[in-house]
Design a protein around this motif. Structure first.
Motif, PDB file in Angstrom:
ATOM      1  N   ALA A  76      60.256  62.864  41.005  1.00  0.00           N
ATOM      2  CA  ALA A  76      60.212  61.410  40.822  1.00  0.00           C
ATOM      3  C   ALA A  76      58.793  60.889  41.006  1.00  0.00           C
ATOM      4  O   ALA A  76      58.354  59.981  40.281  1.00  0.00           O
ATOM      5  N   LEU A  77      58.057  61.465  41.951  1.00  0.00           N
ATOM      6  CA  LEU A  77      56.678  61.040  42.175  1.00  0.00           C
ATOM      7  C   LEU A  77      55.826  61.303  40.938  1.00  0.00           C
ATOM      8  O   LEU A  77      55.089  60.418  40.474  1.00  0.00           O
ATOM      9  N   MET A  78      55.929  62.486  40.387  1.00  0.00           N
ATOM     10  CA  MET A  78      55.126  62.815  39.210  1.00  0.00           C
ATOM     11  C   MET A  78      55.522  61.966  38.004  1.00  0.00           C
ATOM     12  O   MET A  78      54.673  61.565  37.205  1.00  0.00           O
ATOM     13  N   GLN A  79      56.794  61.657  37.897  1.00  0.00           N
ATOM     14  CA  GLN A  79      57.262  60.849  36.781  1.00  0.00           C
ATOM     15  C   GLN A  79      56.744  59.416  36.866  1.00  0.00           C
ATOM     16  O   GLN A  79      56.389  58.799  35.850  1.00  0.00           O
ATOM     17  N   ASN A  80      56.677  58.881  38.099  1.00  0.00           N
ATOM     18  CA  ASN A  80      56.298  57.480  38.279  1.00  0.00           C
ATOM     19  C   ASN A  80      54.808  57.281  38.564  1.00  0.00           C
ATOM     20  O   ASN A  80      54.346  56.140  38.571  1.00  0.00           O
ATOM     21  N   ALA A  81      54.087  58.365  38.811  1.00  0.00           N
ATOM     22  CA  ALA A  81      52.681  58.248  39.196  1.00  0.00           C
ATOM     23  C   ALA A  81      51.835  57.462  38.191  1.00  0.00           C
ATOM     24  O   ALA A  81      51.045  56.593  38.591  1.00  0.00           O
ATOM     25  N   PRO A  82      51.933  57.718  36.881  1.00  0.00           N
ATOM     26  CA  PRO A  82      51.074  56.971  35.957  1.00  0.00           C
ATOM     27  C   PRO A  82      51.276  55.457  36.019  1.00  0.00           C
ATOM     28  O   PRO A  82      50.327  54.698  35.816  1.00  0.00           O
ATOM     29  N   GLU A  83      52.499  55.040  36.306  1.00  0.00           N
ATOM     30  CA  GLU A  83      52.784  53.605  36.366  1.00  0.00           C
ATOM     31  C   GLU A  83      52.356  52.989  37.690  1.00  0.00           C
ATOM     32  O   GLU A  83      51.864  51.857  37.730  1.00  0.00           O
TER      33      GLU A  83
END
Length: 210
Positions: A76-83
Motif C-alpha cells: 500500500a505504501l508503494m502504491q500510494n507513495a507517488p500521490e
C-alpha cells in the motif's frame, strides 16, 4: 527478541500531510495480519518542514522483515507513495543492537506512549566498535528510567551510522531521558567517538503495536 528492523522516513507533500497520517492509521489496522512483526510504531517528526513521518518496526529475524516488506502495508505504501510523498520512501534496514521493551498495560492505540526521539549517531570509522559497545552497555541505565518503556539502539549495517529510537508516555518522560545518564554519557563521548553532535528529532506517536 528484536534483532533486525526497519526505519522508514516518509516525507509528505505539504498538502498531503493529513493523508499520510490517515495512511499510517490504516497501516496500524493491518499489523495484526503480520505475526512476525514484533513491534510497530508510526510517528510524525515534530517541527519538520516539509512534514515528515516515519515507521519503525522490529523483527526477530530477516524472515519477518522480508515478510513485512512483501506484505500489505509495504504494498500500500508503494502504491500510494507517488500521490502522498514528496520523495520516495527511504527504507532503512537496521540491526537492533539492544532494546528495552516494557509494554504498558492497556496502552491503547499508541501502546501507552505519546512521544519519542530519533537520535542519529555518526561514529568515527575507527570508533564504530566502541560506539556499538556503548549502545549495548546502555541497557542497564535505560532500565533505571521508569518512564522509558520502549528503547532501541540500532545500526545501519555497512556504515558507521547508529541511532537510538525511543518512546515515552509524555514529554515529562522524554525530558527526564534527555537529562539522564545515557544522554549524558553519549554527549560526553562526542569528541572521542563521533564525527559530530548527534542529530536529535522529537517525534509524536500516531499509532503503535507491541
Amino acid at each position: 527478541m528484536a534483532n533486525v528492523g526497519l526505519l522508514v522516513p516518509l516525507v509528505a507533500k505539504p498538502e498531503k500531510s493529513s493523508a499520510v497520517a490517515d495512511f499510517l492509521n490504516t497501516g496500524y489496522s493491518l499489523v495484526p495480519e503480520e505475526p512476525l512483526t514484533l513491534q510497530w510504531f508510526a510517528v510524525s517528526y515534530e517541527s519538520s518542514s516539509p512534514p515528515t513521518y516515519a515507521i519503525f518496526d522490529t523483527f526477530a529475524a530477516d524472515e519477518g522483515r522480508d515478510a513485512h516488506l512483501n506484505g500489505k502495508i509495504a504494498a500500500a505504501l508503494m502504491q500510494n507513495a507517488p500521490e502522498l510523498l514528496g520523495v520516495g520512501p527511504q527504507i532503512g534496514k537496521v540491526n537492533v543492537l539492544a532494546s528495552v521493551v516494557r509494554p504498558v498495560k492497556d496502552g491503547g492505540k499508541t501502546a501507552g506512549v505519546g512521544c519519542g526521539l530519533r537520535v542519529l549517531i555518526q561514529a568515527k570509522p575507527e570508533k564504530a566498535g566502541a560506539v556499538r559497545d556503548f549502545l549495548k552497555n546502555a541497557v542497564p541505565l535505560v532500565e533505571e528510567e521508569p518512564e522509558t518503556p520502549y528503547w532501541y539502539a540500532i545500526e545501519f549495517p555497512g556504515t558507521n551510522t547508529f541511532a537510538i529510537v525511543d518512546f515515552f508516555p509524555d514529554d515529562n518522560g522524554r525530558t527526564a531521558h534527555v537529562q539522564g545518564k545515557v544522554a549524558a554519557a553519549l554527549f560526553g563521548s562526542v569528541d572521542e567517538l563521533l564525527t559530530g553532535t548527534p542529530e536529535i528529532i522529537k517525534t509524536q506517536v500516531l499509532a503503535a503495536r507491541v
